[in-house]
Design an enzyme around this catalytic site. Structure first.
Site, mmCIF file in Angstrom:
data_model
loop_
_atom_site.group_PDB
_atom_site.id
_atom_site.type_symbol
_atom_site.label_atom_id
_atom_site.label_comp_id
_atom_site.label_asym_id
_atom_site.label_seq_id
_atom_site.Cartn_x
_atom_site.Cartn_y
_atom_site.Cartn_z
ATOM 1 N N ASP A 188 -1.923 6.235 6.325
ATOM 2 C CA ASP A 188 -3.005 5.442 5.745
ATOM 3 C C ASP A 188 -3.348 4.384 6.788
ATOM 4 O O ASP A 188 -2.614 3.424 6.980
ATOM 5 C CB ASP A 188 -2.523 4.795 4.445
ATOM 6 C CG ASP A 188 -3.512 3.792 3.875
ATOM 7 O OD1 ASP A 188 -4.571 3.557 4.501
ATOM 8 O OD2 ASP A 188 -3.213 3.232 2.804
ATOM 9 N N LYS A 209 -12.989 -1.992 6.109
ATOM 10 C CA LYS A 209 -12.360 -2.975 6.971
ATOM 11 C C LYS A 209 -12.980 -2.908 8.379
ATOM 12 O O LYS A 209 -13.612 -3.854 8.817
ATOM 13 C CB LYS A 209 -10.840 -2.763 7.050
ATOM 14 C CG LYS A 209 -10.095 -3.237 5.796
ATOM 15 C CD LYS A 209 -9.884 -2.142 4.791
ATOM 16 C CE LYS A 209 -8.764 -2.443 3.805
ATOM 17 N NZ LYS A 209 -8.993 -3.540 2.899
ATOM 18 N N TRP A 234 0.810 -1.217 0.000
ATOM 19 C CA TRP A 234 0.000 0.000 0.000
ATOM 20 C C TRP A 234 0.836 1.255 0.000
ATOM 21 O O TRP A 234 0.562 2.190 -0.760
ATOM 22 C CB TRP A 234 -1.008 -0.029 1.157
ATOM 23 C CG TRP A 234 -2.126 -0.941 0.787
ATOM 24 C CD1 TRP A 234 -2.273 -2.250 1.134
ATOM 25 C CD2 TRP A 234 -3.214 -0.648 -0.095
ATOM 26 N NE1 TRP A 234 -3.391 -2.780 0.526
ATOM 27 C CE2 TRP A 234 -3.988 -1.822 -0.234
ATOM 28 C CE3 TRP A 234 -3.618 0.496 -0.793
ATOM 29 C CZ2 TRP A 234 -5.137 -1.886 -1.025
ATOM 30 C CZ3 TRP A 234 -4.765 0.438 -1.578
ATOM 31 C CH2 TRP A 234 -5.509 -0.741 -1.688
#
Lengths: 363, 363
Positions: free
Chosen positions: A175, A199, A101
Site C-alpha cells: 500500500d 496524496k 493502515w
C-alpha cells in the site's frame, strides 16, 4: 499570487500550475467545446487523456511491461477488501503490521482469508519497522502485505524487503498511497501496489493499482466485477465509467512531475525537505518526533509539543502565517506536517521558521 | 460564449454556470486559500460543502427523514454487486429486466443470491415495459430490482410500481442513474435507489445511494466495509475518503437546480424537450424510434435512420453544427440524444432543426 502552504495528509496540496491549467480548460478542453467532465469516457478526446495519463505514469514510475496499471475507485480502504478478493484464493495471507493502515488491511482481509500477522510493532506505538529477518511468515502465504509508508504514524520503508531472500515465493503487496511518486519503486520485489490518489497523484476518488500479469487470474467468485483486476485490465480501466475528471487532473500532475525532472528529482527534493523539518524538530527542546530515525517518513512528519497545552496556540499561530492543516490525526494527537511532492521547499522553510519563533516565544 | 450542445449519455453535459463557478474557485475556495481538491475531508471547509450538498439534494428530491442519503464510489456497475451484498441476505432477489442495465444487475447479483427474473422484455428488443400485473414475483424476495430509466434502450417508467398492491412486501430497489433529478420520486414505493452521478448530478466517480433506514442492517459478512451501507451511513459518507471534488461539483449542480425552480420545474422543461424531439422523429419519414410511446424515456432518446448508410453523414453534419456525441451505444447502433437537465431547450431545437434539414437534403 501568494497561496498559503497546505500540510494536509490527504486530500492534499496540488501543484499550483495544475490547478491553474484545470481552471483555464474547465469550459473548453483543447478546442473540443467540452469540459473534460462532460466527455464520454468512450470518446476520442477522453481516450487521449487516459492513454497519456497511463503512459506518463508508467514512464515516471518505471513500471515494467509485465505489470498492468489500473485506474479504479474506492481508495485504499476499498482495496483492503479488493486485494484479498483478487489475490487470497481464500487461503492465508501474511500482514506486516506497522501502523494504522496495515492494521486495517489485516482486519478487512480476515473477511476473505486467514489473515496472519507476520509482525506487529504496535507495542512500540508504531514508531519502528520490524526487521524482515524477524518476520514470522506462513509456509505458503497467498501474498505478503505491508504499508510502505504509514500516513498516520509516519513510518516509511527506505527499501522494500526481498521476500525471495527470506525464502518466500509469495508476491509482495504494498500500500503505497502516501508516498507513491515520491521515490522510485523496486518492481522486482513487488507483485501488486495500490494507492489512493489523494496524496501525491491527484483528487480523492481515484485509486491506482499496479499489478503483475501473473496475478490477474486469482479472483474469488464473490469479487464484484467492477473490482476484478482482470476485468478492469481487459477493459483498459473502462469496464465501468471511470472517474474521468480525476484521471484528467492526475494526468496534469504526471506532466508536472515530468517537467520537474521526474521521480529522481522529486526524491532529491523530498530528502532535502524532510531533513530540514526533522532537523528542526530534533534540535529543539519543544518539539518531538518519536519514530526511529532510519524509518522516518519523508512524506508524513508527525510531531508533538512537549507541552501539549500549547497545541491550540501553535495551530492558531500557524494559520495566521498561512500554514494550514497541521493538526495531527485524531487517533494519535499532536501535529502532522505532510510534505508531499507538491509542497514546495518554501513551505517547509516557512514552517521551520514559524516553529523556531513559536519555541522562542513559548519555550 | 457559444458552446456546442453535448448529447452524451454520460459523462454528460454540465450547466455552464456550474463550470464557470468551478473554474473561478479552482485556486481559492471562498477565501480559504485552498482548492476544494486540496481540502481535508475532515476539515470544516469541506464539511460545510458536504453538509450543504446533502441538505440541498434531500430537499430537491424530497427524501423523507427515514432514508439515508449516501455518497459512494464505483457507479451503477459497482452497485450491481453492492446492493445484493447489502440487501439480499443470500436469498432470492427478483429482477424486472427491461434493458441492458437491469440485465447486468441480474447477472451480477447472481454471484451473491438467487437472481430470479420476474419479467424480461428482451423478446421485444427492449422496446417496452412489462405490466406489473404480469410479473412473476417470488414468494418472499429479499428485494425487487428494476431500472427506472434504461439509458441504452430509452425505456422509462412513468410511475413506479406499487409492490404492496401486488401483494409483495419486499423493498423496491431502483437504479435511477440516468433520470434522477429529472422528475419527482415516489419514495413511498421505494426501499433503495442508486445512481451514478455522471448523467444528471455531477462528475463520474460519485455514486448516490438513498436507502431506507430499516434496510441498513442486512449486509452479508463478505460485504467490503467501504461498501457496507450501515458503515457508510454511520460515518456520514466519510468512512473512506470520499470523492471530495465530485461532491463539491454535484453540490454546485444542486444549487443550480434550486435556482431553476427545483425538480418540478426541471420536469416541465424535460417534458417539453422530449415532446419536441419525439414529435420530430415521429413526423419524419427518415427517423425512427422503436420504443412504445407510453414508456419512452424523457432523458435518453435512441433513434435510427431508416437508411443506415446515412449514419456517418448524419454524425459529421451534426458535429459541424456543434451537436456533439450523438452516436448510439455500440450494442444497439443508430443514434442517441441524451437530453438531461443541463441540456437546454435550445439544444433540442438545434437538433430538430438539423434533423429536418438533413432529411430534406437526403430524404
Amino acid at each position: 499570487m501568494n497561496r498559503p502552504f497546505n500540510f494536509s495528509a490527504g486530500p492534499a496540496v496540488m501543484p499550483e500550475e495544475v490547478l491553474a491549467q484545470a481552471a483555464a480548460e474547465m469550459l473548453d478542453w483543447h478546442g473540443s467545446g467540452m469540459s473534460v467532465m462532460e466527455m464520454s469516457h468512450r470518446g476520442k478526446e477522453f481516450g487521449q487523456i487516459a492513454t497519456e495519463a497511463e503512459a506518463d505514469l508508467r514512464e515516471l514510475l518505471e513500471v515494467p511491461s509485465h505489470f498492468k496499471l489500473l485506474f479504479m475507485q474506492g481508495g485504499g480502504l476499498a482495496e483492503n477488501a479488493i486485494v484479498p478478493l483478487n489475490l487470497s484464493r481464500g487461503e492465508t495471507a501474511d500482514f506486516v503490521v506497522t501502523g494504522s493502515w496495515s492494521q486495517k488491511s489485516a482486519q478487512e482481509a480476515a473477511r476473505y482469508c486467514t489473515a496472519h500477522e507476520a509482525a506487529n510493532t504496535q507495542s512500540s506505538g508504531f514508531t519502528m519497522l520490524a526487521d524482515p529477518a524477524s518476520w514470522q511468515l506462513s509456509k505458503q502465504p497467498a501474498y505478503v502485505h505491508l504499508c510502505s509508508n504509514e500516513t498516520i504514524n509516519g513510518v516509511e520503508y527506505q527499501a522494500l524487503p526481498n521476500l525471495k531472500a527470506l525464502g518466500c515465493d509469495a508476491p509482495l503487496v504494498i500500500d503505497f498511497s502516501s508516498h507513491v511518486a515520491s521515490r522510485p519503486v523496486d518492481w522486482s520485489r513487488v507483485g501488486l501496489a495500490f494507492g489512493g490518489a489523494q496524496k501525491n497523484l491527484g483528487p480523492a476518488g481515484l485509486t491506482l493499482v499496479v499489478v503483475r500479469d501473473d496475478l490477474l487470474d486469482r479472483a474469488l467468485p464473490i469479487c464484484p466485477s467492477a473490482f476484478t483486476y482482470k476485468t478492469v485490465a481487459d477493459n483498459a480501466s473502462m469496464y465501468n465509467t471511470p472517474p474521468t475528471y480525476s484521471i484528467y487532473i492526475a494526468g496534469l500532475v504526471f506532466k508536472w512531475l515530468k517537467r520537474q525532472g521526474g521521480i529522481a528529482a522529486m526524491e532529491a527534493r523530498n530528502i532535502t525537505k524532510a531533513e530540514l523539518l526533522y532537523g528542526a524538530i530534533d534540535s529543539s527542546a519543544l518539539y518531538l518526533n518519536r519514530v526511529e530515525k532510519h524509518c522516518r517518513s519523508r512524506m508524513n512528519v508527525p510531531f508533538y509539543l512537549r507541552d501539549e497545552a500549547l497545541n491550540d496556540a501553535f495551530l492558531a499561530g500557524a494559520r495566521e502565517r498561512g500554514l494550514l492543516q497541521l493538526k495531527g490525526h485524531k487517533s494519535v494527537g499532536g501535529m502532522r506536517a505532510s510534505i508531499y511532492n507538491a509542497l514546495p521547499i518554501e513551505g517547509v522553510q516557512a514552517l521551520v521558521s514559524y516553529m523556531r519563533d513559536f519555541e522562542a516565544q513559548h519555550g
